[in-house]
Design a protein around this motif. Structure first.
Motif, PDB file in Angstrom:
ATOM      1  N   ASN A 194       3.212  30.537 -22.900  1.00  0.00           N
ATOM      2  CA  ASN A 194       4.755  30.754 -22.801  1.00  0.00           C
ATOM      3  C   ASN A 194       4.947  31.979 -23.579  1.00  0.00           C
ATOM      4  N   TYR A 195       4.071  33.073 -23.661  1.00  0.00           N
ATOM      5  CA  TYR A 195       4.093  34.015 -24.259  1.00  0.00           C
ATOM      6  C   TYR A 195       4.789  35.142 -23.323  1.00  0.00           C
ATOM      7  N   CYS A 196       5.657  36.029 -23.691  1.00  0.00           N
ATOM      8  CA  CYS A 196       6.222  36.774 -22.757  1.00  0.00           C
ATOM      9  C   CYS A 196       6.542  38.352 -23.139  1.00  0.00           C
ATOM     10  N   ARG A 197       6.130  39.241 -22.375  1.00  0.00           N
ATOM     11  CA  ARG A 197       6.434  40.645 -22.741  1.00  0.00           C
ATOM     12  C   ARG A 197       7.746  41.063 -22.427  1.00  0.00           C
ATOM     13  N   LYS A 198       8.544  40.341 -21.522  1.00  0.00           N
ATOM     14  CA  LYS A 198       9.930  40.683 -21.193  1.00  0.00           C
ATOM     15  C   LYS A 198      10.965  40.032 -21.753  1.00  0.00           C
ATOM     16  N   ASN A 199      12.451  40.602 -21.441  1.00  0.00           N
ATOM     17  CA  ASN A 199      13.190  40.069 -22.438  1.00  0.00           C
ATOM     18  C   ASN A 199      14.829  39.599 -21.444  1.00  0.00           C
ATOM     19  N   CYS A 200      14.189  39.134 -20.190  1.00  0.00           N
ATOM     20  CA  CYS A 200      15.555  38.515 -19.437  1.00  0.00           C
ATOM     21  C   CYS A 200      16.402  37.922 -20.390  1.00  0.00           C
ATOM     22  N   LEU A 201      17.385  38.144 -20.105  1.00  0.00           N
ATOM     23  CA  LEU A 201      18.645  37.762 -20.978  1.00  0.00           C
ATOM     24  C   LEU A 201      19.076  36.198 -20.859  1.00  0.00           C
ATOM     25  N   TYR A 202      18.402  35.462 -19.768  1.00  0.00           N
ATOM     26  CA  TYR A 202      18.934  34.138 -19.480  1.00  0.00           C
ATOM     27  C   TYR A 202      17.891  33.428 -19.940  1.00  0.00           C
ATOM     28  N   CYS A 203      16.560  33.722 -20.427  1.00  0.00           N
ATOM     29  CA  CYS A 203      15.270  32.760 -20.333  1.00  0.00           C
ATOM     30  C   CYS A 203      14.734  32.767 -21.873  1.00  0.00           C
ATOM     31  N   GLY A 204      14.735  31.392 -22.145  1.00  0.00           N
ATOM     32  CA  GLY A 204      14.344  31.052 -23.351  1.00  0.00           C
ATOM     33  C   GLY A 204      12.829  31.459 -23.769  1.00  0.00           C
ATOM     34  N   GLU A 211      12.510  31.811 -32.369  1.00  0.00           N
ATOM     35  CA  GLU A 211      12.539  30.651 -32.820  1.00  0.00           C
ATOM     36  C   GLU A 211      11.575  29.735 -32.141  1.00  0.00           C
ATOM     37  N   LEU A 212      11.016  30.298 -30.934  1.00  0.00           N
ATOM     38  CA  LEU A 212       9.938  29.289 -30.244  1.00  0.00           C
ATOM     39  C   LEU A 212       8.815  29.701 -30.499  1.00  0.00           C
ATOM     40  N   LYS A 213       8.191  28.459 -30.446  1.00  0.00           N
ATOM     41  CA  LYS A 213       6.624  28.263 -31.167  1.00  0.00           C
ATOM     42  C   LYS A 213       5.820  28.535 -29.879  1.00  0.00           C
ATOM     43  N   ARG A 214       4.836  29.799 -30.014  1.00  0.00           N
ATOM     44  CA  ARG A 214       4.186  30.314 -28.931  1.00  0.00           C
ATOM     45  C   ARG A 214       2.863  29.583 -28.832  1.00  0.00           C
ATOM     46  N   TYR A 215       2.493  29.309 -27.396  1.00  0.00           N
ATOM     47  CA  TYR A 215       0.980  28.855 -27.168  1.00  0.00           C
ATOM     48  C   TYR A 215       0.321  29.376 -26.154  1.00  0.00           C
ATOM     49  N   ARG A 216      -1.125  29.484 -26.027  1.00  0.00           N
ATOM     50  CA  ARG A 216      -1.777  29.816 -25.109  1.00  0.00           C
ATOM     51  C   ARG A 216      -2.833  28.659 -24.658  1.00  0.00           C
ATOM     52  N   MET A 217      -2.977  28.237 -23.258  1.00  0.00           N
ATOM     53  CA  MET A 217      -3.909  27.406 -23.167  1.00  0.00           C
ATOM     54  C   MET A 217      -5.206  27.976 -22.961  1.00  0.00           C
ATOM     55  N   THR A 218      -6.463  27.729 -23.191  1.00  0.00           N
ATOM     56  CA  THR A 218      -7.843  28.416 -23.116  1.00  0.00           C
ATOM     57  C   THR A 218      -8.064  28.136 -21.582  1.00  0.00           C
TER      58      THR A 218
END
Ligand code: 5AD
Ligand code: SF4
Ligand code: FES
Length: 355
Positions: A63-73, A80-87
């Motif tokens: 759920n990491y994202c480099r973008k900043n789309c206005l509508y998206c969590g 405020e969002l806890k980020r994760y990456r699956m291996t």
């Protein structure tokens, strides 16, 4: 031209569609007319893609994202969002479980996360392809070389909604990259031989009925192999928190129209439809949709892939959704797709001369 005449003509000959037809149809909201629209879409779905509903297991792997789309969590400014990456190992294991449970397509979706390089993702794709499944990527805008490598590694399809075909609205909602960039990527993907999915959000702030008509013309012109459409759902941790959400009926009409315009395409009953209406996905499957995407993201990550609030299935056990959608499909009198469920192009013979 009346809405009914427009509907009858485009159902007979989708290539004859004009923007005005779609505007008329989207504006006409008598119960009788909308029922006719939905029935027409359901019949076309049955005739062109049959009774099967294809199940695509969705693994939301980062759920990491480099973008900043206005509508998206998932936008990068949402601290405020806890980020994760699956291996890679976790992703592959989840794909294997999905395949064993009967899914014939694995969808790998994430925010735009450059951690997953050309090499890392290629390796994941190659390993998942051993499970006899189709692989769909949904990882956003990347380079031609990356898309090419992933295709070579065995990826079959790519989902990247165009979000809105109104360039000005696109610019306001997507501060990072212009609409043209999106379109360029979609064309690259087509050229590389992917089955390509596009589609839009319905009810974005400032979006008009004319814009929605353009969205349908856009997917038609692209000849999208998959069309994902769902309502806008305002997220409290985004700048659009106080805006009005998209409406169910309009979203349903858009799904029906996508089916009528591209009869042999694959159309999901989206999670967003299920989020704003308790039977939203079932209803969509009766109005043109023929695909469903159960979430296979494992715990504890499931609730963190928060594109919008209230997303269904986040607190369910992490293997519940595949059997749940199998049951849903059968309860609707449909069959679970046995094949990969790739698009089978059908040449449309318009019956303009006889009634
Ligand atoms: N409401 C509805 N759909 C959204 N998406 C992202 N944020 C929202 C929202 N707030 C959709 C986008 C994206 C897809 C993965 O999720 O269309 O392409
Ligand atoms: Fe990132 Fe996609 Fe959300 Fe935009 S819509 S912020 S690209 S995850
Ligand atoms: Fe997730 Fe039914 S599809 S619980």
């Amino acid at each position: 031209m009346t809405p009914l005449r427009a509907l009858e003509r485009i159902a007979r000959n989708p290539d004859s569609v004009e923007k005005e037809d779609l505007v008329l149809i989207l504006r006409e909201n008598s119960k009788e007319f909308n029922e006719k629209l939905f029935k027409t879409a359901d019949e076309i779905r049955e005739r062109y893609v049959g009774n099967e509903v294809h199940v695509r297991a969705l693994i939301e792997f980062s759920n990491y994202c480099r973008k900043n789309c206005l509508y998206c969590g998932l936008r990068r400014s949402n601290r405020e969002l806890k980020r994760y990456r699956m291996t890679p190992q976790e992703i592959i294991r989840r794909a294997e479980i999905s395949a064993k449970m009967g899914a014939r397509t694995i969808v790998l979706q994430s925010g735009e996360d450059l951690y997953y390089t050309k090499e890392i993702l290629s390796d994941i794709i190659r390993k998942i392809k051993k499970f006899d499944v189709a692989v769909t990527l949904s990882v956003g805008e990347r380079t031609y070389e990356e898309y090419e490598a992933w295709k070579m590694a065995g990826a079959d399809r790519f989902l990247m909604r165009h979000e809105t075909a109104n360039k000005e609205l696109y610019r306001k909602l997507h501060p990072d990259t212009p609409f043209e960039e999106r379109v360029k990527c979609l064309h690259w993907l087509k050229k590389l031989g992917y089955e390509v999915g596009a589609g839009n959000i319905v009810g974005l702030p400032g979006q008009t009925v004319e814009d929605l008509a353009d969205d349908l013309l856009f997917v038609k012109e692209l000849d999208a192999d998959m069309v994902g459409i769902g309502p806008f759902i305002p997220h409290p941790q985004t700048p659009l928190r106080n805006e009005k959400g998209g409406d169910f009926l309009t979203s349903l009409k858009m799904i029906a129209l996508a089916r009528i315009l591209i009869p042999d395409t694959n159309i999901p009953a989206t999670t967003a439809m299920g989020t704003i209406h308790p039977n939203g996905r079932q209803i969509a499957l009766k109005c043109g949709a023929n695909v469903i995407m159960p979430v296979m993201t494992p715990s504890p990550y499931r609730p963190l892939y928060q594109l919008y609030p209230g997303k269904i299935c986040v607190s369910e056990s992490d293997t519940k959704c595949i059997p749940c959608v199998f049951h849903m499909i059968r309860a609707l009198g449909r069959e679970v797709g046995k094949s990969y469920g790739s698009r089978k192009k059908v040449t449309i013979s318009s019956s303009t001369s006889c009634s």
